[in-house]
Design a protein around this motif. Structure first.
Motif, short mmCIF file in Angstrom:
data_model
loop_
_atom_site.label_atom_id
_atom_site.label_comp_id
_atom_site.label_asym_id
_atom_site.label_seq_id
_atom_site.Cartn_x
_atom_site.Cartn_y
_atom_site.Cartn_z
N GLY A 1 0.79 -1.34 0.19
CA GLY A 1 0.02 -0.04 -0.08
C GLY A 1 0.86 1.29 0.11
O GLY A 1 0.54 2.27 0.73
N GLY A 2 1.86 1.05 -0.81
CA GLY A 2 2.66 2.48 -1.06
C GLY A 2 2.20 3.31 -2.33
O GLY A 2 0.99 2.81 -2.63
N ALA A 3 3.04 4.29 -2.69
CA ALA A 3 2.38 5.00 -3.69
C ALA A 3 2.16 4.18 -4.98
O ALA A 3 1.18 4.41 -5.72
CB ALA A 3 3.65 5.98 -4.16
N ALA A 4 3.04 3.06 -5.45
CA ALA A 4 2.86 2.29 -6.40
C ALA A 4 1.72 1.39 -6.17
O ALA A 4 0.81 1.22 -7.25
CB ALA A 4 4.02 1.39 -6.96
N GLY A 5 1.41 0.81 -5.18
CA GLY A 5 0.52 0.01 -5.08
C GLY A 5 -0.90 0.68 -4.93
O GLY A 5 -1.87 0.20 -5.45
N ILE A 6 -1.08 1.77 -4.30
CA ILE A 6 -2.37 2.80 -4.09
C ILE A 6 -2.66 3.13 -5.85
O ILE A 6 -3.77 2.91 -6.04
CB ILE A 6 -2.05 4.11 -3.46
N MET A 7 -1.67 3.76 -6.67
CA MET A 7 -2.09 4.10 -7.99
C MET A 7 -2.40 2.75 -8.77
O MET A 7 -3.25 2.88 -9.63
CB MET A 7 -0.82 4.64 -8.51
N ALA A 8 -1.95 1.63 -8.41
CA ALA A 8 -2.25 0.30 -9.22
C ALA A 8 -3.65 -0.01 -8.91
O ALA A 8 -4.43 -0.36 -9.72
CB ALA A 8 -1.25 -0.57 -8.97
N ALA A 9 -3.96 0.13 -7.53
CA ALA A 9 -5.33 -0.36 -7.20
C ALA A 9 -6.34 0.44 -7.85
O ALA A 9 -7.61 0.35 -8.21
CB ALA A 9 -5.27 -0.13 -5.64
N ILE A 10 -5.96 2.11 -7.89
CA ILE A 10 -6.94 2.98 -8.31
C ILE A 10 -7.01 2.62 -9.82
O ILE A 10 -8.32 2.74 -10.42
CB ILE A 10 -6.40 4.37 -8.07
N SER A 11 -6.08 2.38 -10.46
CA SER A 11 -6.06 2.09 -12.18
C SER A 11 -6.99 0.86 -12.30
O SER A 11 -7.71 0.80 -13.24
CB SER A 11 -4.66 1.90 -12.54
N ALA A 12 -6.87 -0.08 -11.56
CA ALA A 12 -7.57 -1.46 -11.71
C ALA A 12 -9.09 -1.24 -11.22
O ALA A 12 -9.76 -1.76 -12.38
CB ALA A 12 -6.99 -2.64 -10.65
N ALA A 13 -9.35 -0.58 -10.46
CA ALA A 13 -10.88 -0.19 -10.02
C ALA A 13 -11.30 0.67 -11.01
O ALA A 13 -12.57 0.42 -11.39
CB ALA A 13 -10.95 0.27 -8.69
N GLU A 14 -10.80 1.39 -11.64
CA GLU A 14 -11.12 2.34 -12.85
C GLU A 14 -11.50 1.56 -13.93
O GLU A 14 -12.13 1.81 -14.95
CB GLU A 14 -10.20 3.43 -13.15
N SER A 15 -10.86 0.54 -14.10
CA SER A 15 -11.05 -0.70 -15.12
C SER A 15 -12.29 -1.13 -14.96
O SER A 15 -12.52 -2.11 -15.74
CB SER A 15 -9.69 -1.30 -15.70
N LEU B 1 -9.32 6.02 -3.31
CA LEU B 1 -9.43 4.19 -2.99
C LEU B 1 -10.92 4.05 -2.55
O LEU B 1 -11.45 3.20 -3.35
CB LEU B 1 -8.36 3.73 -2.14
N GLU B 2 -11.18 4.75 -1.61
CA GLU B 2 -12.42 4.70 -1.09
C GLU B 2 -13.63 4.91 -2.12
O GLU B 2 -14.62 4.31 -2.20
CB GLU B 2 -12.81 5.63 0.16
#
Length: 214
Positions: free
Chosen positions: A9-23, A119-120
């Motif tokens: 849950g660092g910068a990369a993980g947060i942005m990856a999670a946001i990107s995946a959710a937006e997909s 994220l939320e």
């Protein structure tokens, strides 16, 4: 809709999670620390130097070795898109000397708060204080992860797993090299790692005389 697990849950993980959710994916973000973005809190002396307000070619000119490796990533999501994203999520930013970009408040905690809200808003599920012990791989296909929270172990299945654990640079923030272990367990060759920023001892009073200078 795929089930995606992001480890870290660092910068990369947060942005990856946001990107995946937006997909449109269902995303679970797993972090072993008690909070997200622990390393972000200490960047820029606690102010969080978010990015540099420069175009991609200028950024690549300042990469000391193998800038071509970053070419695709930088052009896919450049610094302008990063700034636009944070501003669209409600964070006010500013640009200082050397085109360095900081939150207007000079508080890295505001960056973390903005990312957590993002994220939320995208309904990413977050698990804190949860350590991933193993990536579950069967017949060459990643099936999920095995986690530990306290004394309890549990398995989570997924269609995709994104490992964003960072290197082994600052262990108290959680960067303990877990990704290297996962790679080795998956029979992926890991090049020998060497430290780049390290403490060293000097048999002299020079450091004492320089005390107070940056």
């Amino acid at each position: 809709m795929d089930k995606v697990i992001v480890v870290g849950g660092g910068a990369a993980g947060i942005m990856a999670a946001i990107s995946a959710a937006e997909s449109g994916d269902s995303v679970l973000l797993i972090e072993k620390n008690e909070k997200l973005g622990k390393k972000i809190y200490i960047t820029g002396k606690g102010r969080c130097n978010i990015t540099n307000d420069s175009d991609v070619e200028n950024l690549l000119k300042n990469v000391r070795s193998n800038p071509k490796f970053l070419y695709s990533a930088f052009y896919t999501f450049d610094s302008y898109r990063m700034m636009d994203f944070l501003e669209s999520e409600g964070l006010k930013i500013k640009t200082e000397r050397g085109n360095r970009v900081f939150p207007e408040s000079d508080k890295s905690s505001d960056v973390i708060r903005t990312l957590k809200k993002a994220l939320e808003k995208r309904k990413v599920k977050i698990l804190l204080n949860t350590k991933v012990n193993k990536i579950d791989i069967k017949d060459g296909i990643c099936k999920g992860v095995e986690v530990q929270s306290g004394s309890r172990s549990e398995n989570y299945t997924a269609d995709k797993v994104i490992v964003a654990t960072g290197g082994c640079s600052y262990q108290s923030t959680g960067s303990t090299g877990d990704g290297y272990k996962f790679a080795k367990d998956a029979d992926i060759k890991v090049t020998k790692c060497y430290p780049s920023l390290v403490p060293f001892n000097i048999d002299s009073d020079i450091p004492k005389r320089l005390q107070g200078l940056s």
